[in-house]
Motif scaffolding. Structure first.
Motif, short mmCIF file in Angstrom:
data_model
loop_
_atom_site.label_atom_id
_atom_site.label_comp_id
_atom_site.label_asym_id
_atom_site.label_seq_id
_atom_site.Cartn_x
_atom_site.Cartn_y
_atom_site.Cartn_z
N MET A 159 0.82 -1.21 0.00
CA MET A 159 0.00 0.00 0.00
C MET A 159 0.86 1.26 0.00
O MET A 159 0.57 2.22 -0.72
CB MET A 159 -0.94 0.02 1.20
CG MET A 159 -2.03 -1.02 1.13
SD MET A 159 -3.07 -1.00 2.58
CE MET A 159 -3.99 0.49 2.27
N ILE A 160 1.91 1.26 0.81
CA ILE A 160 2.76 2.45 0.90
C ILE A 160 3.54 2.66 -0.38
O ILE A 160 3.63 3.78 -0.89
CB ILE A 160 3.69 2.34 2.14
CG1 ILE A 160 2.84 2.49 3.41
CG2 ILE A 160 4.78 3.40 2.09
CD1 ILE A 160 3.56 2.17 4.70
N SER A 161 4.08 1.59 -0.96
CA SER A 161 4.87 1.76 -2.19
C SER A 161 3.99 2.11 -3.39
O SER A 161 4.47 2.73 -4.34
CB SER A 161 5.68 0.50 -2.49
OG SER A 161 4.84 -0.58 -2.83
N ASN A 162 2.72 1.76 -3.34
CA ASN A 162 1.81 2.09 -4.45
C ASN A 162 1.15 3.46 -4.31
O ASN A 162 0.42 3.88 -5.20
CB ASN A 162 0.73 1.02 -4.59
CG ASN A 162 1.27 -0.25 -5.18
OD1 ASN A 162 2.19 -0.23 -5.99
ND2 ASN A 162 0.72 -1.38 -4.76
N SER A 163 1.41 4.15 -3.21
CA SER A 163 0.84 5.47 -3.02
C SER A 163 1.69 6.50 -3.76
O SER A 163 2.89 6.61 -3.52
CB SER A 163 0.80 5.84 -1.53
OG SER A 163 -0.02 4.95 -0.84
N SER A 164 1.07 7.23 -4.67
CA SER A 164 1.79 8.26 -5.40
C SER A 164 1.98 9.47 -4.52
O SER A 164 1.05 9.93 -3.86
CB SER A 164 1.01 8.67 -6.65
OG SER A 164 0.95 7.60 -7.54
N MET A 165 3.19 9.97 -4.53
CA MET A 165 3.49 11.13 -3.71
C MET A 165 4.45 12.02 -4.49
O MET A 165 5.48 11.57 -4.97
CB MET A 165 4.11 10.70 -2.39
CG MET A 165 4.53 11.84 -1.52
SD MET A 165 5.01 11.24 0.10
CE MET A 165 3.50 11.58 0.97
N TYR A 166 4.07 13.28 -4.62
CA TYR A 166 4.94 14.25 -5.29
C TYR A 166 5.49 15.21 -4.25
O TYR A 166 4.75 15.92 -3.60
CB TYR A 166 4.16 15.01 -6.37
CG TYR A 166 3.84 14.13 -7.55
CD1 TYR A 166 4.73 14.02 -8.61
CD2 TYR A 166 2.66 13.40 -7.59
CE1 TYR A 166 4.44 13.20 -9.69
CE2 TYR A 166 2.37 12.58 -8.66
CZ TYR A 166 3.27 12.49 -9.71
OH TYR A 166 2.98 11.67 -10.77
#
Length: 129
Positions: free
Chosen positions: A71-78
């Motif tokens: 879940m954390i690695s698939n969360s997009s964050m800019y």
């Protein structure tokens, strides 16, 4: 109990403390969303988080760890004009001890976190003495 932290090479790429706070808030939200009512979620400082999984055995903790990492690695964050893929490492231990031993156990789990990061593993399990 599982203790997780963002991999050091990811945190080192962040230039500002504000960016690190944003990453920590994102992880905290995911932990709170995925936890059950009986679980306890805590921020331990230095970008480390803990989840006390009251009604979970070791196998369940491993599955929870894999689900959280996914879940954390698939969360997009800019952040800072770049897309950031968050990667974590996790230490796991079964707790069947009294409170006097807790600090020692937590420190041993921290050691397992470092081993997992060096070895490139998702998680390491502290077996106890």
């Amino acid at each position: 109990i599982i203790i997780l932290k963002v991999k050091s090479n990811i945190l080192n790429r962040l230039k500002s403390d504000k960016s690190k706070i944003i990453v920590n808030k994102m992880i905290a939200k995911i932990l709170l969303k995925t936890s059950r009512r009986t679980d306890i979620v805590a921020h331990l400082g230095d970008g480390k988080f803990a989840m006390l999984l009251k009604h979970t055995d070791r196998i369940g903790a491993m599955k929870t760890s894999e689900r959280l990492a996914d879940m954390i690695s698939n969360s997009s964050m800019y952040i800072e004009d770049n897309e950031l893929e968050i990667q974590i490492v996790i230490g796991i231990s079964e707790l069947t001890i009294n409170s006097e031993q807790m600090e020692s156990i937590i420190n041993c789990i921290y050691d397992e976190l470092e081993k997992a990061e060096v070895e490139g593993a998702l998680y390491k399990i502290y077996e106890g003495e």
